[in-house]
Design a protein around this motif. Sequence first.
Motif, PDB file in Angstrom:
ATOM      1  N   GLN A 173      71.862  83.044  33.947  1.00  0.00           N
ATOM      2  CA  GLN A 173      73.213  82.984  34.494  1.00  0.00           C
ATOM      3  C   GLN A 173      74.199  82.511  33.428  1.00  0.00           C
ATOM      4  O   GLN A 173      73.871  81.679  32.581  1.00  0.00           O
ATOM      5  N   ILE A 210      76.741  80.513  33.626  1.00  0.00           N
ATOM      6  CA  ILE A 210      77.022  79.083  33.640  1.00  0.00           C
ATOM      7  C   ILE A 210      75.918  78.308  32.918  1.00  0.00           C
ATOM      8  O   ILE A 210      76.176  77.353  32.197  1.00  0.00           O
ATOM      9  N   ASP A 211      74.676  78.755  33.076  1.00  0.00           N
ATOM     10  CA  ASP A 211      73.566  78.101  32.389  1.00  0.00           C
ATOM     11  C   ASP A 211      73.660  78.324  30.878  1.00  0.00           C
ATOM     12  O   ASP A 211      73.384  77.414  30.093  1.00  0.00           O
ATOM     13  N   ASN A 216      76.387  76.040  29.600  1.00  0.00           N
ATOM     14  CA  ASN A 216      75.938  74.647  29.554  1.00  0.00           C
ATOM     15  C   ASN A 216      74.972  74.399  28.407  1.00  0.00           C
ATOM     16  O   ASN A 216      74.995  73.328  27.800  1.00  0.00           O
ATOM     17  N   CYS A 236      78.739  82.567  26.663  1.00  0.00           N
ATOM     18  CA  CYS A 236      78.043  83.395  27.644  1.00  0.00           C
ATOM     19  C   CYS A 236      78.431  84.855  27.447  1.00  0.00           C
ATOM     20  O   CYS A 236      79.116  85.202  26.495  1.00  0.00           O
ATOM     21  N   GLN A 266      74.551  88.071  39.677  1.00  0.00           N
ATOM     22  CA  GLN A 266      75.026  86.690  39.689  1.00  0.00           C
ATOM     23  C   GLN A 266      74.558  85.966  40.930  1.00  0.00           C
ATOM     24  O   GLN A 266      74.621  86.494  42.039  1.00  0.00           O
ATOM     25  N   GLU A 272      74.552  82.032  43.035  1.00  0.00           N
ATOM     26  CA  GLU A 272      75.381  80.848  43.228  1.00  0.00           C
ATOM     27  C   GLU A 272      74.918  79.753  42.263  1.00  0.00           C
ATOM     28  O   GLU A 272      73.720  79.483  42.150  1.00  0.00           O
ATOM     29  N   ALA A 273      75.858  79.161  41.561  1.00  0.00           N
ATOM     30  CA  ALA A 273      75.526  78.083  40.628  1.00  0.00           C
ATOM     31  C   ALA A 273      75.145  76.837  41.405  1.00  0.00           C
ATOM     32  O   ALA A 273      75.735  76.533  42.450  1.00  0.00           O
ATOM     33  N   SER A 274      74.182  76.113  40.886  1.00  0.00           N
ATOM     34  CA  SER A 274      73.774  74.862  41.533  1.00  0.00           C
ATOM     35  C   SER A 274      74.853  73.805  41.326  1.00  0.00           C
ATOM     36  O   SER A 274      75.693  73.899  40.423  1.00  0.00           O
ATOM     37  N   ALA A 283      74.560  72.492  37.827  1.00  0.00           N
ATOM     38  CA  ALA A 283      75.123  73.358  36.796  1.00  0.00           C
ATOM     39  C   ALA A 283      76.641  73.267  36.794  1.00  0.00           C
ATOM     40  O   ALA A 283      77.268  73.192  35.726  1.00  0.00           O
ATOM     41  N   ASN A 284      77.247  73.243  37.979  1.00  0.00           N
ATOM     42  CA  ASN A 284      78.701  73.109  38.067  1.00  0.00           C
ATOM     43  C   ASN A 284      79.171  71.775  37.503  1.00  0.00           C
ATOM     44  O   ASN A 284      80.171  71.714  36.793  1.00  0.00           O
TER      45      ASN A 284
END
Length: 97
Positions: free
Chosen positions: A29, A31-32, A35, A40, A81, A83-85, A88-89
């Motif tokens: 993902q 977002i990952d 991070n 990305c 995609q 849902e971000a955890s 992660a958010n």
Amino acid sequence: MDDQTRIEIEAAAFRRLQKHLMEDRTDAQNIDMMNLAGFCRNCLARWYQEAANERGIPMTKDEGREAFYGMTMAEWKANYQTEASAEANAAFKDSHG
């Protein structure tokens, strides 16, 4: 190594990275990636767009994303995609907020 060969090798490496992210690791993902690595798929698409614009080739953000993703963002999100955890958010907010 001459400049043209270097450019061709760099382009091949970019295409392999693109394939890896778009075909081999659709589970990774954005977002990952942000991070962990600080960039990305969207960053790569923006850099693609910026490089085109710098060369006088008009390209919007959406056109850059479609060129990199090989599909629209709506298609990518619908297909890959998740849902971000909350973790992660929170990590994204802490490092990029």
